[in-house]
Design an enzyme around this catalytic site. Structure first.
Site, PDB file in Angstrom:
ATOM      1  N   ALA A 218       0.843  -1.201   0.000  1.00 17.32           N
ATOM      2  CA  ALA A 218       0.000   0.000   0.000  1.00 17.32           C
ATOM      3  C   ALA A 218       0.875   1.247   0.000  1.00 17.32           C
ATOM      4  CB  ALA A 218      -0.885  -0.020   1.238  1.00 17.32           C
TER       5      ALA A 218
ATOM      6  N   GLY B   4       0.846  -5.343   0.828  1.00 18.69           N
ATOM      7  CA  GLY B   4      -0.214  -5.495  -0.159  1.00 18.69           C
ATOM      8  C   GLY B   4       0.297  -6.110  -1.464  1.00 18.69           C
TER       9      GLY B   4
ATOM     10  N   GLU C 196       0.089  -9.678  -0.858  1.00 16.29           N
ATOM     11  CA  GLU C 196      -1.345 -10.043  -0.795  1.00 16.29           C
ATOM     12  C   GLU C 196      -1.933 -10.133  -2.210  1.00 16.29           C
ATOM     13  OE1 GLU C 196      -2.073  -6.856   2.087  1.00 16.29           O
ATOM     14  OE2 GLU C 196      -2.932  -8.377   3.406  1.00 16.29           O
TER      15      GLU C 196
ATOM     16  N   GLU D 221       3.948  -5.388   7.572  1.00 16.79           N
ATOM     17  CA  GLU D 221       3.015  -4.382   8.103  1.00 16.79           C
ATOM     18  C   GLU D 221       3.229  -4.061   9.578  1.00 16.79           C
ATOM     19  OE1 GLU D 221       2.233  -6.622   5.886  1.00 16.79           O
ATOM     20  OE2 GLU D 221       0.766  -5.867   4.455  1.00 16.79           O
TER      21      GLU D 221
HETATM   22  C1  3H9 Z   1       0.549  -2.488   3.249  1.00 17.38           C
HETATM   23  O1  3H9 Z   1       0.885  -2.944   2.206  1.00 17.38           O
HETATM   24  C2  3H9 Z   1      -0.824  -2.680   3.844  1.00 17.38           C
HETATM   25  C3  3H9 Z   1      -1.560  -3.830   3.225  1.00 17.38           C
HETATM   26  O2  3H9 Z   1      -1.477  -4.973   4.021  1.00 17.38           O
HETATM   27  C4  3H9 Z   1      -3.018  -3.538   3.084  1.00 17.38           C
HETATM   28  C5  3H9 Z   1      -3.386  -2.599   2.023  1.00 17.38           C
HETATM   29  C6  3H9 Z   1      -3.097  -2.943   0.599  1.00 17.38           C
HETATM   30  N1  3H9 Z   1       4.539   3.468   0.089  1.00 17.38           N
HETATM   31  O3  3H9 Z   1      13.436   2.407   1.128  1.00 17.38           O
HETATM   32  P1  3H9 Z   1      13.813   3.084  -0.162  1.00 17.38           P
HETATM   33  C7  3H9 Z   1       9.324   5.030  -0.871  1.00 17.38           C
HETATM   34  S1  3H9 Z   1       1.590  -1.498   4.165  1.00 17.38           S
HETATM   35  C8  3H9 Z   1       4.997   4.691  -0.235  1.00 17.38           C
HETATM   36  O4  3H9 Z   1      14.725   4.261  -0.097  1.00 17.38           O
HETATM   37  P2  3H9 Z   1      15.092   0.651  -1.052  1.00 17.38           P
HETATM   38  C9  3H9 Z   1      10.357   5.424   0.162  1.00 17.38           C
HETATM   39  O5  3H9 Z   1       9.808   6.286   1.126  1.00 17.38           O
HETATM   40  C10 3H9 Z   1       3.063  -1.403   3.198  1.00 17.38           C
HETATM   41  N2  3H9 Z   1       6.297   4.956  -0.429  1.00 17.38           N
HETATM   42  O6  3H9 Z   1      14.393   2.051  -1.248  1.00 17.38           O
HETATM   43  C11 3H9 Z   1      11.395   6.105  -0.700  1.00 17.38           C
HETATM   44  O7  3H9 Z   1      10.901   7.408  -1.031  1.00 17.38           O
HETATM   45  P3  3H9 Z   1      11.924   8.624  -1.258  1.00 17.38           P
HETATM   46  C12 3H9 Z   1       3.910  -2.572   3.416  1.00 17.38           C
HETATM   47  C13 3H9 Z   1       7.162   3.959  -0.315  1.00 17.38           C
HETATM   48  O8  3H9 Z   1      15.406   0.137  -2.396  1.00 17.38           O
HETATM   49  C14 3H9 Z   1      11.366   5.281  -1.982  1.00 17.38           C
HETATM   50  O9  3H9 Z   1      10.095   4.608  -1.980  1.00 17.38           O
HETATM   51  N3  3H9 Z   1       5.149  -2.382   2.726  1.00 17.38           N
HETATM   52  C15 3H9 Z   1       6.756   2.661   0.024  1.00 17.38           C
HETATM   53  O10 3H9 Z   1      16.168   0.748  -0.029  1.00 17.38           O
HETATM   54  C16 3H9 Z   1      12.449   4.231  -2.067  1.00 17.38           C
HETATM   55  O11 3H9 Z   1      12.442   3.482  -0.882  1.00 17.38           O
HETATM   56  C17 3H9 Z   1       6.263  -1.960   3.332  1.00 17.38           C
HETATM   57  O12 3H9 Z   1       6.310  -1.735   4.514  1.00 17.38           O
HETATM   58  C18 3H9 Z   1       5.379   2.431   0.216  1.00 17.38           C
HETATM   59  N4  3H9 Z   1       4.906   1.212   0.515  1.00 17.38           N
HETATM   60  O13 3H9 Z   1      13.965  -0.270  -0.380  1.00 17.38           O
HETATM   61  C19 3H9 Z   1       7.457  -1.772   2.440  1.00 17.38           C
HETATM   62  N5  3H9 Z   1       7.852   1.848   0.090  1.00 17.38           N
HETATM   63  O14 3H9 Z   1      12.797   8.215  -2.386  1.00 17.38           O
HETATM   64  C20 3H9 Z   1       8.198  -0.533   2.807  1.00 17.38           C
HETATM   65  C21 3H9 Z   1       8.894   2.639  -0.214  1.00 17.38           C
HETATM   66  O15 3H9 Z   1      11.019   9.767  -1.491  1.00 17.38           O
HETATM   67  N6  3H9 Z   1       9.296  -0.274   1.926  1.00 17.38           N
HETATM   68  N7  3H9 Z   1       8.501   3.887  -0.449  1.00 17.38           N
HETATM   69  O16 3H9 Z   1      12.669   8.735   0.033  1.00 17.38           O
HETATM   70  C22 3H9 Z   1      10.491  -0.897   1.997  1.00 17.38           C
HETATM   71  O17 3H9 Z   1      10.699  -1.791   2.786  1.00 17.38           O
HETATM   72  C23 3H9 Z   1      11.585  -0.422   1.092  1.00 17.38           C
HETATM   73  O18 3H9 Z   1      11.250   0.870   0.657  1.00 17.38           O
HETATM   74  C24 3H9 Z   1      11.803  -1.283  -0.166  1.00 17.38           C
HETATM   75  C25 3H9 Z   1      12.828  -0.571  -1.100  1.00 17.38           C
HETATM   76  C26 3H9 Z   1      12.386  -2.623   0.279  1.00 17.38           C
HETATM   77  C27 3H9 Z   1      10.538  -1.471  -0.933  1.00 17.38           C
END
Ligand code: 3H9
Length: 528
Positions: free
Chosen positions: A60, A99, A102, A122
């Site tokens: 999400a 998500g 999911e 999450e």
């Molecule tokens: C969910 O899914 C709820 C569901 O169960 C129900 C509903 C569907 N959203 O970390 P990085 C941004 S909850 C918005 O530097 P990396 C991040 O802020 C979600 N933005 O890169 C950054 O922005 P900026 C569950 C997001 O390669 C840019 O992307 N998911 C999101 O080191 C690059 O990120 C998570 O908790 C997001 N979901 O790592 C995953 N994710 O460039 C959270 C990232 O402006 N994310 N951004 O600073 C991560 O773990 C890491 O970002 C990821 C990439 C591994 C994806």
């Protein structure tokens, strides 16, 4: 999400929302539209779902959480995919998180590149996998592993995911190409066995004890965090209820978490952590650009346990140390200890420590008087309390102290009064927060996020409270200001309680969120 017709009667739905293909409303609508197009096109026999730019989907869109309640409508899409009459294959590269996973669990098959990572992280955001994750994962891989993955939030690599049964195929080549080939092979296979929603959770004879152990484990491992425990409740619903009731329970629990202060704090921390390394304070000093100041000599006041350690540290680094200790007995002990440590280190270093005697200061504070009488706290076995032994941790009230305090009150003409827990907490926390505002006002820290991340990483501030500056905004800046004013009026000898100008400026705007503070308060008053 883009919709493309491919050769061999296939359609491709590609998520495209840089940088991580997060499930914004537009992406979710795009997925639904793609599915509808593929359904109404009788030449299409199967659908492949993938993500653009080498990532499947990071879940999400966290930045939109404050605006809407995530998960609830997306869960409906996950069910629609499961019930879809044509096979849907997820082609995973990079990450399938939250998500994103999911969505993949909704698909009938999952193919991933060997370097892909999948998971339900999450809990780290204070929520739970609210788009069927808590109901589908246990149907696929069983309760014990689902408990582990969902309560820890840890992502797993493709190989482990394949072993667990989350993935069907892991390859080293392009997952979309593989998924296209694979789709043609499974066209005639029945879809019903692939629909997780119609399966039941594999049962185990000791389910009750598995859940009670899981509750005990998360209470110990993540004390104070709501999300891990609430996720276990959602998994219990997957075991005890039919799917259509289980998903209602998941929705209810997800909403409860999403509305909790913990989710707001943890989501703030997610963005704060990724933003702090991009910021530098107005002084332009940062850990990337700063060079260390030369140190020619060091002074250490007091040669107790810590003072000795500090003196030794510098001496070992070859920096001359001047240490000051007023208590001759303590000085003797320290000299011996330092000398013997230095002798042991002699082969490695040439510097020696020196200790001189002198603090003729007179003290009036009760804390200093306790120290003057050798009551240094746990290390000496007595301080404000008496302990079971020197370095002991079991404390009990000390009658000596009551006597000492009543004499102290008499000497200084102080009235005794009982102090509520609330006042203790507020005076400690608000003076700390006040200092944070001063640091911002002086341009020493680049942002409230920097102060918060330091408290989370260095001082054990609970993550689910976001850090002291975030906490101030939770309480409300006008409230913090009013309380500081009250305590400062009552205790004019405590300068930490005098409200900072920066806080006053911000509180005049009501309770702005931390991200707006700097623009509202204007440039810092002085520079480093
Ligand atoms: C969910 O899914 C709820 C569901 O169960 C129900 C509903 C569907 N959203 O970390 P990085 C941004 S909850 C918005 O530097 P990396 C991040 O802020 C979600 N933005 O890169 C950054 O922005 P900026 C569950 C997001 O390669 C840019 O992307 N998911 C999101 O080191 C690059 O990120 C998570 O908790 C997001 N979901 O790592 C995953 N994710 O460039 C959270 C990232 O402006 N994310 N951004 O600073 C991560 O773990 C890491 O970002 C990821 C990439 C591994 C994806």
């Amino acid at each position: 999400a883009e919709y493309l017709r491919l050769p061999h009667s296939l359609a491709l739905i590609r998520l495209r929302n840089p940088p991580v293909n997060a499930l914004s409303l537009a992406v979710v609508n795009g997925i639904r539209e793609g599915l509808q197009k593929a359904m109404s096109d009788h030449t299409i026999k199967a659908i492949v779902v993938c993500g653009a730019n080498d990532k499947f989907c990071a879940g999400a869109d966290i930045s939109s959480f404050s605006r809407s309640s995530p998960g609830i409508s997306f869960g409906v899409v996950v069910d629609e995919i499961q019930r879809y009459e044509k096979p849907v294959v997820a082609a995973i590269r990079g990450v399938a998180l939250g998500g994103g996973l999911e969505l993949a669990l909704g698909c009938h098959y999952r193919i991933a590149h060997a370097e892909a990572r999948v998971g339900l992280p999450e809990v780290a955001l204070g929520i739970l996998p609210g788009a069927r994750g808590t109901q589908l994962l246990p149907r696929l891989i069983g309760v014990p592993m689902s408990l582990d993955l969902i309560t820890s939030g840890r992502p797993v690599g493709a190989d482990e995911a394949l072993k667990l049964g989350i993935l069907d195929v892991v390859i080293n080549s392009d997952p979309v190409e593989e998924a296209v080939k694979f789709s043609q092979e499974i066209l005639d296979k029945p879809l019903e066995p692939r629909r997780l929603l119609n399966k039941s959770v594999p049962s185990l004879p000791n389910m009750d004890s598995i859940f009670s152990e899981a509750f005990a484990k998360v209470q110990k491992q993540y004390p104070g965090f709501l999300a891990p425990e609430t996720s276990i409740q959602a998994l219990q619903a997957a075991v005890n209820l039919p799917y259509k009731l289980g998903i209602k329970e998941e929705e209810k629990l997800a909403l409860y978490l999403q509305k909790s202060g913990q989710a707001r704090a943890l989501q703030y921390v997610f963005f704060a952590e990724s933003s702090v390394h991009k910021q530098s304070p107005p002084s332009v000093a940062s850990w990337q650009t700063a060079s260390p100041q030369p140190i020619s000599s060091v002074g250490v006041l007091g040669l107790g346990t810590m003072g000795r350690g500090i003196a030794m540290c510098f001496a070992k680094a070859g920096i001359p140390v001047v240490a000051v200790e007023s208590d001759p007995k303590q000085l003797e002990i320290a000299k011996k200890a330092v000398t013997s440590m230095l002798e042991r280190e002699a082969s490695k270093m040439q510097q020696s420590g020196r200790a001189w005697t002198k603090p003729t200061l007179t003290f009036s504070s009760s804390a200093d008087m306790l120290c003057e009488s050798g009551r240094f706290g746990q290390k000496t076995g007595k301080g404000w309390y008496q302990y079971d032994k020197p370095l002991g941790r079991v404390h009990r009230p000390d009658p000596w102290l009551s006597e000492f305090l009543s004499q102290y009150r008499e000497t200084h003409h102080l009235e005794s009064r009982s102090i509520s827990q609330e006042e203790i907490l507020e005076r400690c926390l608000y003076s700390l927060i006040n200092e944070g505002f001063r640091i911002l006002g002086e341009g020493i820290a680049a942002s409230p996020e920097q102060i918060d991340i330091i408290y989370l990483s260095g001082y054990g501030w609970p993550r689910y409270r976001g850090g002291p500056m975030f906490y101030a905004a939770t309480v409300g800046l006008p409230v913090v200001l009013e309380k500081l004013q009250k305590y400062y009026t009552q205790n004019p000898d405590v300068p930490q309680l005098e409200p900072s100008d920066y806080l006053k400026k911000l509180a005049a705007h009501g309770n702005p969120p931390p991200k707006d503070w700097q623009s509202l308060a204007g440039p810092p008053g002085s520079k480093l």
